[in-house]
Design an enzyme around this catalytic site. Sequence first.
Site, short mmCIF file in Angstrom:
data_model
loop_
_atom_site.label_atom_id
_atom_site.label_comp_id
_atom_site.label_asym_id
_atom_site.label_seq_id
_atom_site.Cartn_x
_atom_site.Cartn_y
_atom_site.Cartn_z
N LYS A 1 0.88 -1.16 -0.24
CA LYS A 1 0.12 -0.13 0.17
C LYS A 1 0.94 1.31 0.11
CE LYS A 1 -1.72 3.08 2.85
NZ LYS A 1 -1.49 4.10 1.60
N GLU B 1 10.85 16.31 14.08
CA GLU B 1 11.25 16.15 12.96
C GLU B 1 10.23 17.15 12.28
OE1 GLU B 1 9.87 12.50 10.88
OE2 GLU B 1 11.65 12.58 10.24
#
Length: 506
Positions: free
Chosen positions: A197, A403
Amino acid sequence: MSHHTASIAGIPAITLPSGRLLLDGELVEPCNPARTIDAIDPTTGTRIMSFPACGREDVERAVQSAHRCFESKAWQGMRPLDRGRLLENLALLVERHRDDLAALESLDSGKLLAVTSAIDLQFTIDGLRYFAGWASKINGEYVTHNPLVPENAVYRAYTQRRPIGVTGGITPWNFPIGQAIQKIAPAIAFGCTVVLKPSEESSLTALRLGELIAEAGFPAGAVNIVTGYGADAGTALVEHPLVRKIAFTGSTATGQSILAASAATMKRVTLELGGKSPTIILADADLDRAIPGAAAAIFSNSGQICTAGSRLLVEDAVYDRVMDGVAQIASALRLGSPFDQATQIGPLISMRQRERVSSLVDAGVAEGAQIVAGGTAGEGAGWHYRPTVLANVTPDMTVMREEIFGPVVCATRITDRAQIVPLANDTPFGLAASIWTRNLDHAHLLAERIEAGTVWLNTHNVLDLAMPFGGSKLSGLGREFGSEAVHAFTEPKAVCMRLEGADDFG
Ligand code: NAD
């Protein structure tokens, strides 16, 4: 199969995927063709095409087909060399379509064509060949048996490495075709079957790959590709009881939810997650290399690299020179179209990602960081963000902890060498680090003490299929690549037998 194409001035027409899914060896329509996702060109903000937003029914079909293939005599009995051959066949097909695939990747993700041609597609082809070679080299061990009670019998014991079963591969948008192969190639090499996916942000090369896999002679169901959103197709894959393992690359938050959801079916999981990797420059570093190295560590791929050197820790004696140098490079980098050879920085993947980067930079400034380069969005239609250098960043600031996944580096001055290890490790992540110094002793001593899956010495972001790759702490679980990949896709089986009649032979 007839394909639509996309046109970009100055390059050959780009073949678009048909938009059909690879299920049970066939290219098919999804259960509900009305549910689609628009593929958006991040350089212009325009729609390229639509592709299926699959739901549970399509994932069910894909998993059932992968399961049937895995259980089949044909798959179980296939010679490992022949599994390797499948990957080699695919490598040849990818090689034949290399330029077209590189251009499609650039169109869909905004990555520079120079990079997708030279790096992404090379990694894809190398990855297929690297794992093709592994298929025939998976061995167990002969084990010297120790009976608990000595008796007049002989025992022999050995281990096998058995494929885990159906694996689900879930990938992010920053390295689309390379990540697809990172999940498919080891699964097939080690005898698993796979349902991939890809990210909803960049699914086009995975769909094209599905078309090439359909041509490459794989048994039906060995590889299946379904597109869709994480919340629908992704969770359906993670929850499916016939999926024995999830190989995931993406954000830490998603990795955590996958790990939690996997508990119900006790799935094996490998998680390649986010990072906040330090670039550490010691006073004795060769600055002619360290300065461009530090800039490339964060600005390559517009900072959308999990191992990006997003924290710059520099010793006091060279701090000003390094900051001037990195800021100069940042300001000089040319933003533009990934198809223009003069472009050095392409767009971010989406408007949402640019908003995230921009709001994190704003938060940093509000907390006291100082902008010495960049700090604003690029001009024009694309979702560019200017290479940004933030100075005077302290460990507690949001920009230093989270991040960013954009072209933003946070710099800190190191006034005492004893601070280097605690500062480098003062992060929830542990993916990578680089150390720049001419002192071999210091390089290796620091490398041992930095909590990271990969430490580079006088270089950064060098990936090698033969080296284990992954993170410690919140950067992930397990390792891919190299001999560690065997452990990621197989489980040991211990076989012990008792042999009678040893005395019959005197
Ligand atoms: P993401 O976590 O948002 O999405 C990654 C994939 O997970 C997508 O395919 C998405 O559809 C799917 N997904 C989302 N929610 C899901 C759920 N609940 N269940 C199942 N699947 C779900 O990540 P992203 O924004 O696409 O990618 C960027 C992140 O990936 C960054 O954090 C980056 O550091 C990380 N990354 C890590 C590595 C590595 O090897 N360590 C490499 C590249 C990127």
